[in-house]
Motif scaffolding. Structure first.
Motif, PDB file in Angstrom:
ATOM      1  N   SER A 168       0.810  -1.210   0.000  1.00  0.00           N
ATOM      2  CA  SER A 168       0.000   0.000   0.000  1.00  0.00           C
ATOM      3  C   SER A 168       0.846   1.263   0.000  1.00  0.00           C
ATOM      4  CB  SER A 168      -0.945   0.004   1.196  1.00  0.00           C
ATOM      5  OG  SER A 168      -0.228  -0.122   2.402  1.00  0.00           O
ATOM      6  N   LYS A 169       0.227   2.316  -0.479  1.00  0.00           N
ATOM      7  CA  LYS A 169       0.849   3.633  -0.529  1.00  0.00           C
ATOM      8  C   LYS A 169      -0.120   4.629   0.091  1.00  0.00           C
ATOM      9  CE  LYS A 169       3.382   6.766  -3.415  1.00  0.00           C
ATOM     10  NZ  LYS A 169       4.413   6.883  -2.411  1.00  0.00           N
ATOM     11  N   LEU A 170       0.380   5.417   1.010  1.00  0.00           N
ATOM     12  CA  LEU A 170      -0.429   6.450   1.635  1.00  0.00           C
ATOM     13  C   LEU A 170      -0.737   7.562   0.633  1.00  0.00           C
ATOM     14  CD1 LEU A 170       1.574   6.818   4.952  1.00  0.00           C
ATOM     15  CD2 LEU A 170      -0.739   5.884   4.743  1.00  0.00           C
ATOM     16  N   THR A 171      -1.930   8.110   0.701  1.00  0.00           N
ATOM     17  CA  THR A 171      -2.239   9.338  -0.028  1.00  0.00           C
ATOM     18  C   THR A 171      -1.722  10.498   0.832  1.00  0.00           C
ATOM     19  OG1 THR A 171      -4.385   9.619   1.043  1.00  0.00           O
ATOM     20  CG2 THR A 171      -4.338   8.301  -0.999  1.00  0.00           C
ATOM     21  N   GLY A 182      -3.662  10.485   3.935  1.00  0.00           N
ATOM     22  CA  GLY A 182      -3.257   9.375   4.794  1.00  0.00           C
ATOM     23  C   GLY A 182      -1.974   9.672   5.549  1.00  0.00           C
ATOM     24  N   ALA A 183      -1.014  10.296   4.872  1.00  0.00           N
ATOM     25  CA  ALA A 183       0.245  10.656   5.528  1.00  0.00           C
ATOM     26  C   ALA A 183       0.010  11.684   6.634  1.00  0.00           C
ATOM     27  CB  ALA A 183       1.238  11.190   4.498  1.00  0.00           C
ATOM     28  N   LYS A 184      -0.873  12.638   6.381  1.00  0.00           N
ATOM     29  CA  LYS A 184      -1.196  13.641   7.406  1.00  0.00           C
ATOM     30  C   LYS A 184      -1.853  12.982   8.619  1.00  0.00           C
ATOM     31  CE  LYS A 184      -1.811  17.327   4.053  1.00  0.00           C
ATOM     32  NZ  LYS A 184      -2.783  18.128   3.306  1.00  0.00           N
ATOM     33  N   THR A 185      -2.777  12.071   8.357  1.00  0.00           N
ATOM     34  CA  THR A 185      -3.458  11.360   9.446  1.00  0.00           C
ATOM     35  C   THR A 185      -2.461  10.559  10.268  1.00  0.00           C
ATOM     36  OG1 THR A 185      -5.528  11.197   8.224  1.00  0.00           O
ATOM     37  CG2 THR A 185      -5.189   9.586   9.973  1.00  0.00           C
ATOM     38  N   LEU A 186      -1.569   9.846   9.588  1.00  0.00           N
ATOM     39  CA  LEU A 186      -0.589   9.015  10.290  1.00  0.00           C
ATOM     40  C   LEU A 186       0.386   9.857  11.107  1.00  0.00           C
ATOM     41  CD1 LEU A 186       0.170   6.097  10.722  1.00  0.00           C
ATOM     42  CD2 LEU A 186       1.645   6.249   8.715  1.00  0.00           C
ATOM     43  N   LYS A 187       0.770  11.007  10.574  1.00  0.00           N
ATOM     44  CA  LYS A 187       1.674  11.882  11.323  1.00  0.00           C
ATOM     45  C   LYS A 187       1.006  12.396  12.594  1.00  0.00           C
ATOM     46  CE  LYS A 187       4.684  15.844  11.009  1.00  0.00           C
ATOM     47  NZ  LYS A 187       5.209  16.934  10.218  1.00  0.00           N
ATOM     48  N   SER A 206      -7.394   7.429   2.182  1.00  0.00           N
ATOM     49  CA  SER A 206      -6.103   7.631   2.842  1.00  0.00           C
ATOM     50  C   SER A 206      -5.022   6.672   2.360  1.00  0.00           C
ATOM     51  CB  SER A 206      -6.260   7.500   4.361  1.00  0.00           C
ATOM     52  OG  SER A 206      -6.766   6.230   4.689  1.00  0.00           O
ATOM     53  N   ILE A 207      -5.412   5.662   1.586  1.00  0.00           N
ATOM     54  CA  ILE A 207      -4.444   4.658   1.168  1.00  0.00           C
ATOM     55  C   ILE A 207      -4.890   4.017  -0.143  1.00  0.00           C
ATOM     56  CG2 ILE A 207      -5.455   2.672   2.387  1.00  0.00           C
ATOM     57  CD1 ILE A 207      -2.527   2.134   3.378  1.00  0.00           C
ATOM     58  N   ARG A 208      -3.930   3.612  -0.941  1.00  0.00           N
ATOM     59  CA  ARG A 208      -4.185   2.863  -2.170  1.00  0.00           C
ATOM     60  C   ARG A 208      -3.455   1.531  -2.032  1.00  0.00           C
ATOM     61  NH1 ARG A 208      -8.048   5.265  -2.333  1.00  0.00           N
ATOM     62  NH2 ARG A 208      -8.371   7.229  -3.366  1.00  0.00           N
ATOM     63  N   THR A 209      -4.120   0.453  -2.417  1.00  0.00           N
ATOM     64  CA  THR A 209      -3.551  -0.879  -2.181  1.00  0.00           C
ATOM     65  C   THR A 209      -3.470  -1.700  -3.457  1.00  0.00           C
ATOM     66  OG1 THR A 209      -5.694  -1.893  -1.737  1.00  0.00           O
ATOM     67  CG2 THR A 209      -4.515  -0.957   0.155  1.00  0.00           C
ATOM     68  N   GLN A 210      -2.598  -2.693  -3.407  1.00  0.00           N
ATOM     69  CA  GLN A 210      -2.558  -3.790  -4.373  1.00  0.00           C
ATOM     70  C   GLN A 210      -2.536  -5.056  -3.531  1.00  0.00           C
ATOM     71  OE1 GLN A 210       0.443  -3.618  -7.424  1.00  0.00           O
ATOM     72  NE2 GLN A 210       0.163  -1.420  -7.713  1.00  0.00           N
ATOM     73  N   THR A 211      -3.363  -6.026  -3.905  1.00  0.00           N
ATOM     74  CA  THR A 211      -3.508  -7.237  -3.108  1.00  0.00           C
ATOM     75  C   THR A 211      -3.216  -8.456  -3.963  1.00  0.00           C
ATOM     76  OG1 THR A 211      -5.223  -6.126  -1.822  1.00  0.00           O
ATOM     77  CG2 THR A 211      -5.085  -8.520  -1.611  1.00  0.00           C
TER      78      THR A 211
END
Length: 94
Positions: free
Chosen positions: A8-11, A14-19, A75-80
């Motif tokens: 996954s990659k944060l948008t 998402g990065a702001k939320t995680l910080k 907040s996130i983009r994924t590959q599964t």
């Protein structure tokens, strides 16, 4: 139960939320568990993606529902990917 690899990659959001709230990672893991997806291993990675997760779910329906739920938050983009144990895979090709 089937194992899956989620990269996954944060948008930006998402990065702001995680910080602001680093504990959010564990909160999301608990939310996944409630959706029937167990996080077995989790890594922060350097490169094109931000996280690599090894998870387990009962079937493709459960994992699909979970990753769509995560993506819908913005907040996130994924590959599964389905993870097939090597011993099992080798039996397929014999």
């Amino acid at each position: 139960m089937t194992k899956y690899v989620i990269i996954s990659k944060l948008t930006d959001d998402g990065a702001k939320t995680l910080k602001k709230n680093p504990k959010r990672i564990k909160e999301v893991n608990q939310e996944l568990k409630e959706m029937g997806v167990e996080v077995l291993e989790q890594f922060f990675i350097l490169g094109k993606f931000d996280f690599l997760n090894i998870v387990e779910a009962r079937d493709e329906a459960a994992i699909s529902k979970a990753v769509v739920e995560l993506a819908s938050r913005g907040s996130i983009r994924t590959q599964t990917y389905t993870a097939i144990p090597v011993n099992e895979f080798s039996g397929y090709i014999q």
